[in-house]
Design a protein around this motif. Structure first.
Motif, PDB file in Angstrom:
ATOM      1  N   UNK A  54       0.826  -1.195   0.000  1.00 25.74           N
ATOM      2  CA  UNK A  54       0.000   0.000   0.000  1.00 25.74           C
ATOM      3  C   UNK A  54       0.865   1.253   0.000  1.00 25.74           C
ATOM      4  N   UNK A  55       1.920   1.244   0.814  1.00 20.03           N
ATOM      5  CA  UNK A  55       2.832   2.381   0.871  1.00 20.03           C
ATOM      6  C   UNK A  55       3.523   2.592  -0.471  1.00 20.03           C
ATOM      7  N   UNK A  56       3.970   1.510  -1.108  1.00 13.77           N
ATOM      8  CA  UNK A  56       4.634   1.623  -2.410  1.00 13.77           C
ATOM      9  C   UNK A  56       3.682   2.189  -3.462  1.00 13.77           C
ATOM     10  N   UNK A  57       2.425   1.749  -3.443  1.00 15.95           N
ATOM     11  CA  UNK A  57       1.444   2.263  -4.406  1.00 15.95           C
ATOM     12  C   UNK A  57       1.157   3.745  -4.163  1.00 15.95           C
ATOM     13  N   UNK A  58       1.065   4.134  -2.896  1.00 19.68           N
ATOM     14  CA  UNK A  58       0.822   5.541  -2.570  1.00 19.68           C
ATOM     15  C   UNK A  58       1.998   6.417  -2.999  1.00 19.68           C
ATOM     16  N   UNK A  59       3.208   5.931  -2.805  1.00 19.21           N
ATOM     17  CA  UNK A  59       4.383   6.709  -3.214  1.00 19.21           C
ATOM     18  C   UNK A  59       4.457   6.835  -4.734  1.00 19.21           C
ATOM     19  N   UNK A  60       4.024   5.787  -5.420  1.00 17.39           N
ATOM     20  CA  UNK A  60       4.046   5.795  -6.884  1.00 17.39           C
ATOM     21  C   UNK A  60       3.063   6.829  -7.433  1.00 17.39           C
ATOM     22  N   UNK A  61       1.918   6.979  -6.793  1.00 15.92           N
ATOM     23  CA  UNK A  61       0.876   7.893  -7.255  1.00 15.92           C
ATOM     24  C   UNK A  61       0.915   9.247  -6.545  1.00 15.92           C
ATOM     25  N   UNK A  62       2.018   9.554  -5.893  1.00 18.03           N
ATOM     26  CA  UNK A  62       2.126  10.778  -5.099  1.00 18.03           C
ATOM     27  C   UNK A  62       2.152  12.022  -5.987  1.00 18.03           C
ATOM     28  N   UNK A  63       1.345  13.008  -5.609  1.00 13.18           N
ATOM     29  CA  UNK A  63       1.365  14.300  -6.286  1.00 13.18           C
ATOM     30  C   UNK A  63       1.546  15.356  -5.207  1.00 13.18           C
ATOM     31  N   UNK A  64       2.600  16.164  -5.288  1.00 18.03           N
ATOM     32  CA  UNK A  64       2.850  17.155  -4.240  1.00 18.03           C
ATOM     33  C   UNK A  64       1.722  18.178  -4.160  1.00 18.03           C
ATOM     34  N   UNK A  65       1.490  18.676  -2.967  1.00 18.81           N
ATOM     35  CA  UNK A  65       0.454  19.654  -2.709  1.00 18.81           C
ATOM     36  C   UNK A  65       1.115  21.011  -2.500  1.00 18.81           C
ATOM     37  N   UNK A  66       0.568  22.032  -3.130  1.00 17.39           N
ATOM     38  CA  UNK A  66       1.117  23.382  -2.977  1.00 17.39           C
ATOM     39  C   UNK A  66       0.387  24.064  -1.810  1.00 17.39           C
TER      40      UNK A  66
END
Length: 71
Positions: A54-66
């Motif tokens: 789950x952590x790996x999938x979340x990191x893969x789909x991570x989009x930074x927030x401004x």
């Protein structure tokens, strides 16, 4: 008193382990059930993953927030 209770508890735990072992040894192809989430087929079918996946999938789909606010 406390030592007697401790010995009784150890004996009961030992008997439970022996009973589980005998059950597994007598079954054809007997083995302990798979409890790790990542290797459990029923959970995979439901789309449930282990924490590492789950952590790996979340990191893969991570989009930074401004977070910057305008002044």
């Amino acid at each position: 008193m406390l030592v007697k209770v401790f010995i009784i508890v150890l004996i009961l735990i030992g008997l439970a382990l022996v009973a589980l072992s005998i059950g597994i040894l007598l079954k054809k192809g007997g083995r302990f059930p798979e409890i790790h989430i990542g290797r459990n087929q029923r959970l995979k079918d439901k789309g449930i993953h282990c924490a590492n996946t789950t952590d790996a999938l979340e990191r893969k789909n991570y989009k930074p927030v401004d977070n910057k606010t305008e002044e």
